[in-house]
Scaffold this active site. Sequence first.
Site, PDB file in Angstrom:
ATOM      1  N   ARG A  43       0.842  -1.199   0.000  1.00  0.00           N
ATOM      2  CA  ARG A  43       0.000   0.000   0.000  1.00  0.00           C
ATOM      3  C   ARG A  43       0.876   1.248   0.000  1.00  0.00           C
ATOM      4  NH1 ARG A  43      -2.991  -3.234   3.729  1.00  0.00           N
ATOM      5  NH2 ARG A  43      -2.189  -2.073   5.528  1.00  0.00           N
ATOM      6  N   GLU A 174     -18.894  16.104   0.676  1.00  0.00           N
ATOM      7  CA  GLU A 174     -19.151  15.127  -0.390  1.00  0.00           C
ATOM      8  C   GLU A 174     -20.504  14.438  -0.215  1.00  0.00           C
ATOM      9  OE1 GLU A 174     -17.233  11.087  -2.438  1.00  0.00           O
ATOM     10  OE2 GLU A 174     -16.113  12.140  -0.880  1.00  0.00           O
ATOM     11  N   LYS A 216     -17.869  18.376  -3.253  1.00  0.00           N
ATOM     12  CA  LYS A 216     -17.451  17.212  -4.039  1.00  0.00           C
ATOM     13  C   LYS A 216     -18.672  16.339  -4.338  1.00  0.00           C
ATOM     14  CE  LYS A 216     -14.347  13.223  -4.240  1.00  0.00           C
ATOM     15  NZ  LYS A 216     -13.187  12.508  -3.680  1.00  0.00           N
TER      16      LYS A 216
END
Length: 330
Positions: A43, A174, A216
Amino acid sequence: MSMKKIAKKLVSKQRGILAADESNTTISKRFKELSINLNEENRRSWRNLLLTSKGIEEFISGVIFYDETIHQNSDNNQSFINLLSSKNILSGIKVDKSLHKLAGSNQENITEGLDGLSERLIIYKDMGLSFAKWRALIVITDELPSDYCISVNAHALARYAAICQEQSIVPIVEPEVYIEGKHSIYKSKEVNEKVFKKVFTELIEQNVDLESIILKPSMIIQGDKNADILSAEKIAEINVEFLLSNVPFQVPGIAYLSGGMSDDDSISILRNINQYAKEKETPWEITFSYGRGLQSAAMHEWRGNNENIIPAQKIFIERCKQASMARQGL
């Protein structure tokens, strides 16, 4: 730097936001599909590949991180936050604690994470982070969403935004209306209107400074299982007219998400939105905050193999360049 300046920098000309805030569970699913070993080092290596790509600062103004990543370093032992700062890129953080079943609802969700948020933001601010993100997810079916689900998620989004601004952190708000489903673009527009009305009512009631937020949203588009064929030009017209009717002019910028859309659509529709927005002389910067839309092709090239880093970086930067051109209407 003031919150207003940070918000303007995030939506500065030619640039957009890289959403590299996938949870470990989400990124592990993507790794598994490509037979990439599921571990913390991979990752880290993937995020290192993205953030050290040559020329990223031309196209990216800010990067949204997951908590694990802000504690990690690049291959030459520089913190990712400092690495981005050296490239004039802002660092942000996903602070919600994901979706949970909404009590008393018909299989709907609430985003949690308000408990202890102020204390976490103090720590993040000291680390050099300047903005945050919170996602609310609204699903469309024949019966959903309920007014109850919209109301509680809008309230939580506004509480998050108010807490962020109290700590001088710019909130990315968002409210994602999910693309999954059979609904038409007009049903999506109807639901988005309800969501936006409630979200902005809550933001204003909770004294959030609209000049110091970034919105967003998902693009207004038909569900992924809807067979209607609409041109990118028509979708753009619907989106811009929607924004003009539902987004206060004080908001400095709109950074669309790419969730559920194809790579090509996320670019072509954004380009057409900006072209139509120029004709209408809209007051906002309209840009992108893409995750998979910028990363997917590069991850397929990389597949966890160090020999593929440079070609994967070239693919990633090309995607960033395409998104940058689209946000300029080019």
